[in-house]
Design a protein around this motif. Structure first.
Motif, PDB file in Angstrom:
ATOM      1  N   TYR A   1       0.812  -1.220   0.000  1.00  0.00           N
ATOM      2  CA  TYR A   1       0.000   0.000   0.000  1.00  0.00           C
ATOM      3  C   TYR A   1       0.842   1.266   0.000  1.00  0.00           C
ATOM      4  CZ  TYR A   1      -4.434  -2.411   0.652  1.00  0.00           C
ATOM      5  OH  TYR A   1      -5.547  -3.188   0.455  1.00  0.00           O
ATOM      6  N   PHE A   2       1.980   1.228   0.698  1.00  0.00           N
ATOM      7  CA  PHE A   2       2.748   2.459   0.872  1.00  0.00           C
ATOM      8  C   PHE A   2       4.123   2.419   0.224  1.00  0.00           C
ATOM      9  CE2 PHE A   2      -0.005   2.313   4.760  1.00  0.00           C
ATOM     10  CZ  PHE A   2      -0.857   3.330   4.366  1.00  0.00           C
ATOM     11  N   GLY A   3       4.419   1.369  -0.527  1.00  0.00           N
ATOM     12  CA  GLY A   3       5.700   1.304  -1.206  1.00  0.00           C
ATOM     13  C   GLY A   3       6.844   0.963  -0.275  1.00  0.00           C
ATOM     14  N   ASN A   4       8.058   1.120  -0.782  1.00  0.00           N
ATOM     15  CA  ASN A   4       9.253   0.750  -0.022  1.00  0.00           C
ATOM     16  C   ASN A   4       9.922   1.944   0.643  1.00  0.00           C
ATOM     17  OD1 ASN A   4       9.279  -2.069  -0.403  1.00  0.00           O
ATOM     18  ND2 ASN A   4       9.984  -1.782  -2.496  1.00  0.00           N
ATOM     19  N   THR A   5       9.126   2.929   1.013  1.00  0.00           N
ATOM     20  CA  THR A   5       9.664   4.060   1.770  1.00  0.00           C
ATOM     21  C   THR A   5      10.275   3.556   3.080  1.00  0.00           C
ATOM     22  OG1 THR A   5       7.988   5.540   0.860  1.00  0.00           O
ATOM     23  CG2 THR A   5       9.075   6.248   2.862  1.00  0.00           C
ATOM     24  N   ASN A   6      11.383   4.139   3.474  1.00  0.00           N
ATOM     25  CA  ASN A   6      12.054   3.736   4.711  1.00  0.00           C
ATOM     26  C   ASN A   6      11.386   4.420   5.905  1.00  0.00           C
ATOM     27  OD1 ASN A   6      13.742   3.002   6.755  1.00  0.00           O
ATOM     28  ND2 ASN A   6      15.582   3.917   5.904  1.00  0.00           N
ATOM     29  N   PHE A   7      10.468   3.718   6.552  1.00  0.00           N
ATOM     30  CA  PHE A   7       9.827   4.218   7.769  1.00  0.00           C
ATOM     31  C   PHE A   7      10.665   3.923   9.013  1.00  0.00           C
ATOM     32  CE2 PHE A   7       6.271   3.022   4.914  1.00  0.00           C
ATOM     33  CZ  PHE A   7       5.727   4.279   4.725  1.00  0.00           C
ATOM     34  N   PHE A   8      11.655   3.047   8.873  1.00  0.00           N
ATOM     35  CA  PHE A   8      12.401   2.528  10.014  1.00  0.00           C
ATOM     36  C   PHE A   8      13.507   3.472  10.463  1.00  0.00           C
ATOM     37  CE2 PHE A   8      15.523  -0.446  11.955  1.00  0.00           C
ATOM     38  CZ  PHE A   8      14.695  -1.074  12.861  1.00  0.00           C
ATOM     39  N   GLY A   9      14.142   4.136   9.517  1.00  0.00           N
ATOM     40  CA  GLY A   9      15.295   4.978   9.818  1.00  0.00           C
ATOM     41  C   GLY A   9      16.578   4.351   9.306  1.00  0.00           C
ATOM     42  N   GLY A  10      17.638   5.117   9.303  1.00  0.00           N
ATOM     43  CA  GLY A  10      18.906   4.645   8.767  1.00  0.00           C
ATOM     44  C   GLY A  10      19.264   5.362   7.478  1.00  0.00           C
ATOM     45  N   PRO A  11      20.404   5.008   6.880  1.00  0.00           N
ATOM     46  CA  PRO A  11      20.904   5.753   5.719  1.00  0.00           C
ATOM     47  C   PRO A  11      20.164   5.493   4.419  1.00  0.00           C
ATOM     48  CG  PRO A  11      22.378   3.926   6.235  1.00  0.00           C
ATOM     49  CD  PRO A  11      21.351   3.970   7.321  1.00  0.00           C
ATOM     50  N   SER A  12      19.515   4.338   4.282  1.00  0.00           N
ATOM     51  CA  SER A  12      18.878   4.004   3.011  1.00  0.00           C
ATOM     52  C   SER A  12      17.585   4.789   2.828  1.00  0.00           C
ATOM     53  CB  SER A  12      18.570   2.506   2.944  1.00  0.00           C
ATOM     54  OG  SER A  12      17.860   2.189   1.753  1.00  0.00           O
ATOM     55  N   PRO A  13      17.345   5.362   1.614  1.00  0.00           N
ATOM     56  CA  PRO A  13      16.080   6.081   1.379  1.00  0.00           C
ATOM     57  C   PRO A  13      14.893   5.155   1.212  1.00  0.00           C
ATOM     58  CG  PRO A  13      17.399   6.065  -0.615  1.00  0.00           C
ATOM     59  CD  PRO A  13      18.247   5.435   0.456  1.00  0.00           C
ATOM     60  N   THR A  14      15.152   3.869   0.941  1.00  0.00           N
ATOM     61  CA  THR A  14      14.077   2.895   0.791  1.00  0.00           C
ATOM     62  C   THR A  14      14.231   1.791   1.816  1.00  0.00           C
ATOM     63  OG1 THR A  14      15.344   1.623  -0.843  1.00  0.00           O
ATOM     64  CG2 THR A  14      13.863   3.322  -1.690  1.00  0.00           C
ATOM     65  N   CYS A  15      13.192   1.020   1.983  1.00  0.00           N
ATOM     66  CA  CYS A  15      13.214  -0.105   2.922  1.00  0.00           C
ATOM     67  C   CYS A  15      14.307  -1.097   2.521  1.00  0.00           C
ATOM     68  CB  CYS A  15      11.841  -0.781   2.923  1.00  0.00           C
ATOM     69  SG  CYS A  15      11.779  -2.321   3.834  1.00  0.00           S
ATOM     70  N   VAL A  16      15.110  -1.547   3.492  1.00  0.00           N
ATOM     71  CA  VAL A  16      16.234  -2.423   3.179  1.00  0.00           C
ATOM     72  C   VAL A  16      15.778  -3.783   2.650  1.00  0.00           C
ATOM     73  CG1 VAL A  16      17.896  -1.355   4.725  1.00  0.00           C
ATOM     74  CG2 VAL A  16      16.357  -3.110   5.610  1.00  0.00           C
TER      75      VAL A  16
END
Length: 523
Positions: free
Chosen positions: A251-266
């Motif tokens: 639903y929301f794509g691979n946006t990094n909601f978790f935090g850290g250096p990557s712009p997308t979900c690892v």
């Protein structure tokens, strides 16, 4: 002047995918793709579009900054020895904060300032944001999605209603389900409250399902409204269904909601998943209540280090409290001496010092600014003996967020079972183990502290740092309660147990196999 063919191709490709590129962005891409042949340029544009499509962009207009992040993700050449990409300890106070936009049905970045000392608006935002995250997730669950026209059977479908809608049906005595928060607005009287209104409820005949139900818990309350006595008579109380992270990503794509250096979900980075599978022998060792002022504990740790010296784990995770007992006059001095003793022991194991990470998560009784969550790492002056000798020592906050390859881990040191039971409206049925009730509650609420603020204080503007949404791959609740492990909603949740009080037992996690092993040091 004739238009540049490459620029026209870039603009056209973005338009075909519903995106608009700012002029500085197209100029940036032109400079990158100028020397590439046609096939290479097409492949590069396709990869960039794929990355952008997986981002939860607030607008279809792509600026240069967003484009640079996408290009960086495409050029990510992670290698097994590149630990900066494989392993990250996230700064909990800088985790991204997202807010659900009901009109656009999207999670958008919340740009409100995050001060440690929040204002009244920050406090009001806590329950409102929690409510909408749970509501939007529940509304798309199979049980509550709108009926499909022409379907043969719709008997299993339910309709969610707001408190305001229930109050507007006075006289109908309709059986309904409400998603709302349990709260005592008046002493001794429970109310169901959501963003629309609140109403008095009668829980005397209610059947409570699996979970720990406290004040401030969001529940699915089933019953009917008695307009004569102005009370909602509840027949059943359950928790909102949790959502597997894969569905959330859909639903929301691979946006990094978790935090850290990557712009997308690892989890979306294929090379990280490949490395994770290849490293079958990778281990994380979790030990709780590491009382460094007790010689017996230090001796057992030495035995542990000796056993692992030939095959060093990827990381040791040590949870506090780091001093035994409830309180001490000389706690700081004892902790300093304890960390020095630990550093002296580890100096005898050079392979562990060079190959393993050492993570330290503070406990409730350890020195710090107080019991408010999230807690910052241990003071540098106390842990200096360890940080000076161990290049791979990491002082973590509580809770802590850790990323290993494609997995997201949340580490939390708190006596949650005791606190949750103490504040339960009704004690959980013992047909299920207490840890099953706890796991169900945490994943359902999508939060580590589903308790009133007076029971578990939280920095108002950093409440989002305690969210469990999307659900992580691993959730470690270091509790003084007996050790346990449970798997639910694509998440492994476990408690390593108190090291000194459980015959020196601890847990080992194997990320490649997503497996928990129980370990104990023989007496």
């Amino acid at each position: 002047m004739a238009p540049d063919p490459l620029r026209s191709k870039i603009v056209r490709t973005f338009k075909l995918h519903g995106l608009s590129l700012r002029s500085e962005g197209s100029t940036y891409l032109q400079s990158l793709l100028r020397e590439a042949d046609t096939s290479e340029a097409d492949e590069a544009l396709s990869r960039i579009i794929d990355v952008l499509s997986n981002l939860n962009l607030p607008s279809p207009v792509v600026d240069k900054t967003t484009l640079e992040s996408a290009v960086s993700e495409c050029n990510d050449d992670v290698q097994p020895e590149n630990s900066d990409k494989m392993f990250n300890v996230v700064d909990i106070f800088n985790t991204p904060r997202y807010k659900y936009n009901y009109e656009r049905k999207k999670l958008l970045p919340d740009t409100a300032p995050k001060s440690l000392f929040g204002c009244a608006a920050d406090k009001a935002r806590i329950t409102k944001d929690r409510y909408w995250l749970i509501m939007q997730r529940t509304q798309r669950h199979d049980l509550f999605t709108p009926p499909v026209p022409g379907a043969i059977s719709q008997s299993s479908k339910f309709v969610l209603q707001t408190v305001e809608q229930v109050l507007g049906q006075q006289g109908e005595h309709k059986h309904t389900i409400v998603l709302a928060m349990l709260v005592q607005i008046e002493e001794g009287k429970y109310f169901l409250e959501d963003s629309s209104s609140h109403m008095l409820c009668d829980l005397s005949a209610a059947k409570f399902h699996v979970g720990m139900f406290t004040e401030y818990t969001f529940v699915l309350a089933e019953g009917s409204y008695d307009d004569v006595n102005s009370v909602f008579r509840v027949t059943g109380v359950g928790l909102p269904p949790p959502e597997p992270p894969k569905i959330t990503r859909n639903y929301f794509g691979n946006t990094n909601f978790f935090g850290g250096p990557s712009p997308t979900c690892v989890s979306s980075v294929q090379v990280l998943r490949d490395i994770e599978r290849e490293k079958q022998d990778t281990m994380f060792v979790f030990v709780s209540d590491v009382w460094l002022d007790q010689q017996t504990v230090l001796n057992k740790l030495k035995t542990m280090f000796t056993g692992y010296s030939k095959h060093p784990p990827f990381a040791f995770v040590f949870f506090g409290n780091f001093v035994s007992g409830q309180s001490h006059k000389n706690t700081v001095n004892k902790m300093k001496a304890g960390f020095k003793a630990l550093a002296d022991i580890l100096s005898s194991y050079p392979t562990l010092c060079s190959d393993s990470y050492f993570l330290f998560v503070p406990g409730p009784q350890d020195p710090g600014p107080g019991p408010v969550l999230p807690r910052p790492p241990l003071p540098a002056s106390i842990v200096e003996p360890v940080t000076k000798r161990l290049a791979r020592a990491r002082m973590c906050s509580n809770p802590a967020r850790v990323q290993y390859c494609s997995q997201e881990m949340v580490l939390f040191r708190e006596n949650l079972i005791n606190k949750m039971c103490r504040h339960c409206i009704k004690f959980p049925q013992r047909s299920e183990e207490l840890h099953v009730h706890l796991a169900k509650t945490l994943l359902s609420q999508g939060h580590l502290a589903p308790l009133p603020l007076h029971a578990m204080p939280v920095y108002w503007s950093h409440d989002h740092a305690l969210r469990l949404y999307p659900i992580p791959d691993l959730l470690v609740i270091a509790d003084k309660y007996d050790a346990f492990s449970v798997s639910a909603t694509d998440c492994l949740l476990f408690n390593p147990g108190s090291f000194p009080k459980s015959n020196f037992s601890f847990k080992v996690y194997l990320p490649a196999q997503k497996k928990i092993e129980n370990c104990e040091i023989a007496t």
